[in-house]
Scaffold this active site. Structure first.
Site, PDB file in Angstrom:
ATOM      1  N   LYS A   1     -36.025 -31.704  69.676  1.00  0.00           N
ATOM      2  CA  LYS A   1     -34.878 -30.408  69.709  1.00  0.00           C
ATOM      3  C   LYS A   1     -33.676 -30.881  69.877  1.00  0.00           C
ATOM      4  O   LYS A   1     -33.508 -31.840  70.639  1.00  0.00           O
ATOM      5  CB  LYS A   1     -35.510 -28.988  70.478  1.00  0.00           C
ATOM      6  CG  LYS A   1     -35.409 -29.398  71.766  1.00  0.00           C
ATOM      7  CD  LYS A   1     -36.268 -28.350  72.613  1.00  0.00           C
ATOM      8  CE  LYS A   1     -36.399 -28.516  74.038  1.00  0.00           C
ATOM      9  NZ  LYS A   1     -36.638 -27.391  74.870  1.00  0.00           N
TER      10      LYS A   1
ATOM     11  N   ARG B   1     -39.956 -16.863  81.301  1.00  0.00           N
ATOM     12  CA  ARG B   1     -39.000 -16.954  80.464  1.00  0.00           C
ATOM     13  C   ARG B   1     -39.682 -16.468  79.091  1.00  0.00           C
ATOM     14  O   ARG B   1     -39.474 -15.266  79.039  1.00  0.00           O
ATOM     15  CB  ARG B   1     -38.716 -18.611  80.045  1.00  0.00           C
ATOM     16  CG  ARG B   1     -37.138 -18.919  79.575  1.00  0.00           C
ATOM     17  CD  ARG B   1     -37.013 -20.449  79.683  1.00  0.00           C
ATOM     18  NE  ARG B   1     -37.891 -21.088  78.973  1.00  0.00           N
ATOM     19  CZ  ARG B   1     -37.897 -22.608  78.797  1.00  0.00           C
ATOM     20  NH1 ARG B   1     -36.734 -22.952  79.526  1.00  0.00           N
ATOM     21  NH2 ARG B   1     -38.990 -23.240  78.461  1.00  0.00           N
TER      22      ARG B   1
ATOM     23  N   MET C   1      -9.911 -36.475  79.991  1.00  0.00           N
ATOM     24  CA  MET C   1     -10.417 -35.975  78.884  1.00  0.00           C
ATOM     25  C   MET C   1     -11.045 -37.189  78.011  1.00  0.00           C
ATOM     26  O   MET C   1     -12.058 -37.226  77.380  1.00  0.00           O
ATOM     27  CB  MET C   1      -9.466 -35.104  77.903  1.00  0.00           C
ATOM     28  CG  MET C   1     -10.122 -34.655  76.531  1.00  0.00           C
ATOM     29  SD  MET C   1      -9.039 -33.889  75.513  1.00  0.00           S
ATOM     30  CE  MET C   1      -9.023 -32.253  76.366  1.00  0.00           C
TER      31      MET C   1
ATOM     32  N   TYR D   1      -5.209 -37.551  87.621  1.00  0.00           N
ATOM     33  CA  TYR D   1      -4.876 -36.019  87.669  1.00  0.00           C
ATOM     34  C   TYR D   1      -5.123 -35.584  89.326  1.00  0.00           C
ATOM     35  O   TYR D   1      -6.296 -35.982  89.629  1.00  0.00           O
ATOM     36  CB  TYR D   1      -5.664 -35.193  87.007  1.00  0.00           C
ATOM     37  CG  TYR D   1      -5.298 -35.354  85.458  1.00  0.00           C
ATOM     38  CD1 TYR D   1      -3.647 -34.912  85.105  1.00  0.00           C
ATOM     39  CD2 TYR D   1      -6.102 -35.703  84.270  1.00  0.00           C
ATOM     40  CE1 TYR D   1      -3.371 -34.946  83.764  1.00  0.00           C
ATOM     41  CE2 TYR D   1      -5.643 -35.676  82.963  1.00  0.00           C
ATOM     42  CZ  TYR D   1      -4.317 -35.506  82.754  1.00  0.00           C
ATOM     43  OH  TYR D   1      -3.604 -35.377  81.404  1.00  0.00           O
TER      44      TYR D   1
END
Length: 354
Positions: free
Chosen positions: A34, A130, A300, A252
């Protein structure tokens, strides 16, 4: 020349890990592919396992159809079942197996006008809370499915919530609930995910479901002589180098300031590629096999690493995770799990080997 970020997928390691799961489990094992095989490429992984796998597991019908259209003929189980009754026709058309986790699904299957007889894995909620039928409803649901005339084969399944926690009593409690609710039903069973296969041998049942262990991930803290091998190597290269004096901020937010003369390398990989932005300074990388660290904030498309004292320059290979640097170590630094790292990889060139 393309951007140097590469995810190398070792299909021989994938096969090794599946055969290890089979050996440890002792019964049949579904290879769980999956989420695009946990980011490794579902079609290529399924094709590599097709001659040895007892079947495959996917989350939804779209994933199953992709495998069928790629030539996979082995059984494919829909682990979440169907979401609306109209999907039953596709399940029949593509000859899929389906999980069933709710009483409304029992009603829909019994009312289906299709002549197809389905292979159903009836899922019990033994404690994860779940998906799954309540244990008190399970016997009645099985009897209704058997009486419906719509079922060819039936498997009883459940899912462990804490199989990776070897000192927890949660898994034995789930096993006991499951065994009590299925007593006398004479059904094949499936309990064990990767953690169950690795650590809870008395609960293996007839079918295992090997997920993260297929890809070399950490299913438990148990250490075996023959451990699952890493399948994905995520590698890039140094694309820029500069020497900075003490007192210079990098990246940053000035998150890192040099406290001594520092040789800084820039690596072509960032959070847009799936590398976690939240990792702290000190998170390890391998620079041409030499252990170093990330310094400053991951951006990024790039990250900055410490090259001080290393034999490295522009073009030097950098391993983000894989052999020599487990993805679980990076995941721990990011406060997550290796599953998420693998699933998030994108913009990398995928190179399948073995």
């Amino acid at each position: 020349m393309s951007r140097p970020l590469t995810a190398t997928i070792d299909l021989a390691a994938l096969r090794h890990n599946y055969l290890l799961a089979k050996r440890l489990h002792g019964g049949k094992v579904l290879a769980i592919v999956k989420a695009n095989a946990y980011g490794h490429g579902a079609v290529r992984c399924a094709q590599a396992l097709a001659d040895i796998a007892d079947g495959f597991g996917v989350a939804a019908i779209e994933e199953a159809i992709q495998l069928r259209e790629a030539g996979i003929v082995q059984p494919i189980l829909l682990l979440e079942g169907w979401f609306e009754a109209s999907e039953l026709a596709q399940i029949a058309r593509y000859d899929l197996w389906t999980a069933l986790h709710s009483l409304w699904q029992v009603d829909e299957l019994a009312a289906s006008p299709l002549e197809h007889r389905f292979t159903v894995w009836a899922k019990m909620d033994s404690g994860m809370h779940r998906l799954g039928l309540h244990p008190d409803d399970f016997r009645t649901a099985v009897e209704r499915l058997r009486a419906s005339g719509k079922v060819r084969d039936l498997v009883a399944m459940s899912h462990f919530a804490r199989a990776d926690e070897l000192d927890s009593d949660a898994t034995p409690k789930q096993i006991a609930r499951f065994e009590a609710a299925t007593a006398g039903l004479n059904l094949p069973t499936s309990l064990s995910n990767s953690g169950g296969i690795l650590a809870w041998s008395h609960a293996h049942g007839d079918w295992g479901r090997a997920g993260i262990m297929l890809y070399g991930g950490a299913g438990t803290d148990r250490v075996l002589p023959d451990w699952p091998q890493p399948v994905m190597q995520l590698d890039s290269k140094v694309i820029s180098v500069r020497d900075l004096p003490a007192g210079e901020a990098i990246g940053y937010g000035a998150r890192f300031v040099t406290d001594a003369p520092t040789r800084v390398g820039v690596v072509a990989c960032g959070y847009a590629d799936g590398y976690p932005r939240v990792v702290p300074t000190g998170t390890p990388v391998l620079v041409n096999g030499q252990r170093s660290r990330i310094i400053g904030r991951v951006s990024m498309d790039m990250m900055t690493i410490d090259l001080t004292g290393l034999d490295a320059d522009i073009g030097t290979p950098v391993r983000l995770w894989g052999d020599g640097l487990p993805a679980s170590e990076i995941a721990a630094a990011a406060g997550t799990i290796d599953y998420e790292l693998f699933c998030n990889v994108k913009r990398a060139r995928f190179d399948y080997q073995g």
